[in-house]
Design a protein around this motif. Structure first.
Motif, PDB file in Angstrom:
ATOM      1  N   THR A 101       0.839  -1.194   0.000  1.00 49.15           N
ATOM      2  CA  THR A 101       0.000   0.000   0.000  1.00 49.15           C
ATOM      3  C   THR A 101       0.875   1.246   0.000  1.00 49.15           C
ATOM      4  OG1 THR A 101      -1.706  -1.182   1.252  1.00 49.15           O
ATOM      5  CG2 THR A 101      -1.850   1.218   1.187  1.00 49.15           C
ATOM      6  N   LYS A 102       0.564   2.166  -0.899  1.00 46.39           N
ATOM      7  CA  LYS A 102       1.361   3.386  -1.015  1.00 46.39           C
ATOM      8  C   LYS A 102       1.119   4.287   0.184  1.00 46.39           C
ATOM      9  CE  LYS A 102       2.476   7.169  -4.181  1.00 46.39           C
ATOM     10  NZ  LYS A 102       2.162   7.816  -5.483  1.00 46.39           N
ATOM     11  N   ARG A 103       2.200   4.839   0.715  1.00 45.12           N
ATOM     12  CA  ARG A 103       2.128   5.740   1.860  1.00 45.12           C
ATOM     13  C   ARG A 103       2.786   7.072   1.525  1.00 45.12           C
ATOM     14  NH1 ARG A 103       2.283   0.586   3.219  1.00 45.12           N
ATOM     15  NH2 ARG A 103       1.285  -0.183   5.131  1.00 45.12           N
ATOM     16  N   SER A 104       2.260   8.115   2.101  1.00 46.09           N
ATOM     17  CA  SER A 104       2.801   9.455   1.895  1.00 46.09           C
ATOM     18  C   SER A 104       3.691   9.829   3.070  1.00 46.09           C
ATOM     19  CB  SER A 104       1.658  10.471   1.748  1.00 46.09           C
ATOM     20  OG  SER A 104       2.139  11.796   1.860  1.00 46.09           O
ATOM     21  N   GLU A 105       4.938  10.195   2.793  1.00 52.45           N
ATOM     22  CA  GLU A 105       5.842  10.600   3.864  1.00 52.45           C
ATOM     23  C   GLU A 105       5.330  11.861   4.571  1.00 52.45           C
ATOM     24  OE1 GLU A 105       9.809  11.003   2.503  1.00 52.45           O
ATOM     25  OE2 GLU A 105      10.024   8.905   1.887  1.00 52.45           O
ATOM     26  N   ALA A 106       4.706  12.748   3.799  1.00 55.12           N
ATOM     27  CA  ALA A 106       4.184  13.976   4.406  1.00 55.12           C
ATOM     28  C   ALA A 106       3.071  13.665   5.397  1.00 55.12           C
ATOM     29  CB  ALA A 106       3.682  14.920   3.312  1.00 55.12           C
ATOM     30  N   PHE A 107       2.136  12.799   5.006  1.00 52.92           N
ATOM     31  CA  PHE A 107       1.040  12.464   5.907  1.00 52.92           C
ATOM     32  C   PHE A 107       1.513  11.603   7.078  1.00 52.92           C
ATOM     33  CE2 PHE A 107      -1.791  13.162   2.082  1.00 52.92           C
ATOM     34  CZ  PHE A 107      -2.267  14.380   2.548  1.00 52.92           C
ATOM     35  N   GLN A 108       2.549  10.792   6.868  1.00 49.20           N
ATOM     36  CA  GLN A 108       3.122  10.063   8.001  1.00 49.20           C
ATOM     37  C   GLN A 108       3.712  11.032   9.015  1.00 49.20           C
ATOM     38  OE1 GLN A 108       5.805   7.349   5.933  1.00 49.20           O
ATOM     39  NE2 GLN A 108       4.459   5.613   6.390  1.00 49.20           N
ATOM     40  N   HIS A 109       4.325  12.110   8.521  1.00 48.83           N
ATOM     41  CA  HIS A 109       4.863  13.134   9.418  1.00 48.83           C
ATOM     42  C   HIS A 109       3.739  13.801  10.209  1.00 48.83           C
ATOM     43  CE1 HIS A 109       6.884  16.729  10.897  1.00 48.83           C
ATOM     44  NE2 HIS A 109       5.995  17.457  10.260  1.00 48.83           N
ATOM     45  N   TYR A 110       2.644  14.155   9.532  1.00 50.59           N
ATOM     46  CA  TYR A 110       1.547  14.843  10.203  1.00 50.59           C
ATOM     47  C   TYR A 110       0.738  13.909  11.096  1.00 50.59           C
ATOM     48  CZ  TYR A 110       2.373  18.935   7.270  1.00 50.59           C
ATOM     49  OH  TYR A 110       2.936  20.032   6.668  1.00 50.59           O
ATOM     50  N   ALA A 111       0.932  12.597  10.945  1.00 48.48           N
ATOM     51  CA  ALA A 111       0.220  11.645  11.799  1.00 48.48           C
ATOM     52  C   ALA A 111       1.035  11.252  13.032  1.00 48.48           C
ATOM     53  CB  ALA A 111      -0.142  10.391  11.002  1.00 48.48           C
ATOM     54  N   LYS A 112       2.303  11.669  13.089  1.00 46.50           N
ATOM     55  CA  LYS A 112       3.128  11.325  14.250  1.00 46.50           C
ATOM     56  C   LYS A 112       2.655  12.088  15.484  1.00 46.50           C
ATOM     57  CE  LYS A 112       7.437  10.164  11.860  1.00 46.50           C
ATOM     58  NZ  LYS A 112       8.866  10.560  11.651  1.00 46.50           N
ATOM     59  N   GLY A 113       2.731  11.433  16.604  1.00 42.56           N
ATOM     60  CA  GLY A 113       2.382  12.081  17.858  1.00 42.56           C
ATOM     61  C   GLY A 113       0.900  12.138  18.164  1.00 42.56           C
ATOM     62  N   LEU A 114       0.045  11.613  17.283  1.00 37.74           N
ATOM     63  CA  LEU A 114      -1.390  11.625  17.539  1.00 37.74           C
ATOM     64  C   LEU A 114      -1.744  10.585  18.600  1.00 37.74           C
ATOM     65  CD1 LEU A 114      -2.757  11.899  13.890  1.00 37.74           C
ATOM     66  CD2 LEU A 114      -2.281  13.738  15.501  1.00 37.74           C
ATOM     67  N   GLN A 115      -2.550  10.981  19.555  1.00 35.63           N
ATOM     68  CA  GLN A 115      -2.952  10.091  20.644  1.00 35.63           C
ATOM     69  C   GLN A 115      -4.448   9.799  20.520  1.00 35.63           C
ATOM     70  OE1 GLN A 115      -0.816   8.719  22.799  1.00 35.63           O
ATOM     71  NE2 GLN A 115       0.883   9.823  21.847  1.00 35.63           N
ATOM     72  N   PRO A 116      -4.839   8.537  20.279  1.00 36.39           N
ATOM     73  CA  PRO A 116      -6.270   8.230  20.152  1.00 36.39           C
ATOM     74  C   PRO A 116      -6.954   8.076  21.502  1.00 36.39           C
ATOM     75  CG  PRO A 116      -4.966   6.253  19.764  1.00 36.39           C
ATOM     76  CD  PRO A 116      -3.978   7.377  19.985  1.00 36.39           C
ATOM     77  N   PHE A 117      -8.191   8.544  21.570  1.00 33.85           N
ATOM     78  CA  PHE A 117      -9.063   8.291  22.717  1.00 33.85           C
ATOM     79  C   PHE A 117     -10.255   7.514  22.176  1.00 33.85           C
ATOM     80  CE2 PHE A 117     -12.695   9.274  25.413  1.00 33.85           C
ATOM     81  CZ  PHE A 117     -12.189   9.013  26.672  1.00 33.85           C
ATOM     82  N   ARG A 118     -10.363   6.257  22.538  1.00 36.63           N
ATOM     83  CA  ARG A 118     -11.332   5.366  21.914  1.00 36.63           C
ATOM     84  C   ARG A 118     -12.670   5.412  22.655  1.00 36.63           C
ATOM     85  NH1 ARG A 118      -8.329   2.981  18.289  1.00 36.63           N
ATOM     86  NH2 ARG A 118      -6.124   2.631  18.688  1.00 36.63           N
ATOM     87  N   VAL A 119     -13.723   5.592  21.865  1.00 37.31           N
ATOM     88  CA  VAL A 119     -15.086   5.558  22.381  1.00 37.31           C
ATOM     89  C   VAL A 119     -15.618   4.136  22.222  1.00 37.31           C
ATOM     90  CG1 VAL A 119     -17.424   6.482  22.096  1.00 37.31           C
ATOM     91  CG2 VAL A 119     -15.439   7.961  21.747  1.00 37.31           C
ATOM     92  N   PRO A 120     -16.268   3.572  23.238  1.00 34.74           N
ATOM     93  CA  PRO A 120     -16.825   2.215  23.091  1.00 34.74           C
ATOM     94  C   PRO A 120     -17.777   2.125  21.903  1.00 34.74           C
ATOM     95  CG  PRO A 120     -16.888   2.916  25.381  1.00 34.74           C
ATOM     96  CD  PRO A 120     -16.472   4.117  24.591  1.00 34.74           C
ATOM     97  N   ASP A 121     -17.752   0.988  21.223  1.00 33.18           N
ATOM     98  CA  ASP A 121     -18.586   0.814  20.032  1.00 33.18           C
ATOM     99  C   ASP A 121     -20.065   0.726  20.361  1.00 33.18           C
ATOM    100  OD1 ASP A 121     -16.261   0.818  18.620  1.00 33.18           O
ATOM    101  OD2 ASP A 121     -16.193  -1.357  18.288  1.00 33.18           O
TER     102      ASP A 121
END
Length: 292
Positions: free
Chosen positions: A218-238
């Protein structure tokens, strides 16, 4: 921080509840309910050689008006700490030390420089420590991909080449830190044209039930990988449990949202049909069944 979860699990409602709490607690809040509007090609844009990005002056001015109309008292108390210097800028820019409201009014009045004023205003919010600052964005996954804007050669423009999405991405990944406050985003899985990209799936370790699992090809974008670093998810129950669903039903009855009180049999059947999903339980379950 990102709010993640299954479709209909209440991510946007949780975001609104967080906003309400922050507003009541005297935070400065900028809320963008639809990040899709920043990339869907519905507002004017122009290429700027200095920043090598496409500016969105009209949309930037609308965000400045939103900040002004919020009416937070800190806008008149906080001073500008950095000079607003821009080549060939219209006259009337406030000097250092002037109330921040004057800079906001200047950006609203001079739309041609609204993109630069918005950047300066958000930088002032992010660096001051007098009032906490919350930057909240819904449908944020739309900013990781190509926009509906086109180059003069009619090629699609990546979102990080647009001034407003790039600004939001930089605050989201921490390139522009918020010293006293937070960035809060929510992901939507209902817009099939703007589903989370591979970079987001991998950075947030999202549940792939509603998407195709990326592989090594799968093709990945280095720019979007940079902007996705450091993101912390808060998961809501399904899904809700039976007690939460019963409490939600009681609230709807007390607020007279339902014109008739459902029986226990109807309540349990709609809860099972929705598999505990809050949105399915309320909108396609109770409200559609008991609709007058």
């Amino acid at each position: 921080m990102w709010i993640a979860g299954a479709p209909g699990s209440g991510k946007s409602y949780l975001l609104l509840q967080a906003l309400s709490h922050c507003v009541a607690s005297d935070w400065i809040v900028l809320y963008i309910p639809r990040a899709i509007d920043t990339i869907n090609g519905t507002t004017p844009y122009a290429y700027d050689v200095r920043t090598q990005t496409f500016l969105q002056p009209t949309y930037s001015a609308s965000l400045l008006r939103q900040i002004r109309d919020m009416g937070h008292p800190g806008l008149k108390k906080l001073p500008t700490t950095s000079p607003f210097s821009l080549e060939k800028a219209p006259p009337g820019a406030p000097a250092v030390g002037a109330p921040l409201m004057q800079l906001i009014e200047y950006g609203i009045r001079e739309v041609s420089v609204a993109s630069f004023v918005l950047e300066a205003v958000l930088a002032e919010f992010a660096t001051q420590t007098t009032y906490p600052f919350l930057l909240a964005v819904d449908d944020f996954q739309a900013l990781y991909g190509q926009s509906q804007y086109k180059t003069p050669q009619y090629f699609p423009i990546d979102t990080y080449h647009l001034s407003v999405p790039r600004l939001l991405l930089e605050y989201a990944c921490g390139s522009r830190p918020i010293y006293n406050g937070a960035f809060l985003g929510a992901i939507s899985l209902y817009h099939t044209s703007y589903l989370p990209t591979t970079e987001l799936y991998e950075a947030l370790d999202l549940d792939l039930t509603h998407g195709r699992r990326p592989d090594s090809y799968t093709k990945r974008s280095e720019a979007f990988q940079h902007y996705a670093k450091g993101l912390q998810p808060f998961r809501v129950p399904d899904r809700m449990d039976i007690r939460e669903a019963a409490a939600l039903l009681d609230t709807l009855i007390k607020e007279r949202v339902l014109h008739t009180v459902p029986s226990d049999q109807l309540f349990l059947s709609k809860y099972c049909e929705a598999d505990g999903n809050p949105k399915e339980f309320v909108w396609r379950g109770l409200l559609s069944t008991l609709d007058t």
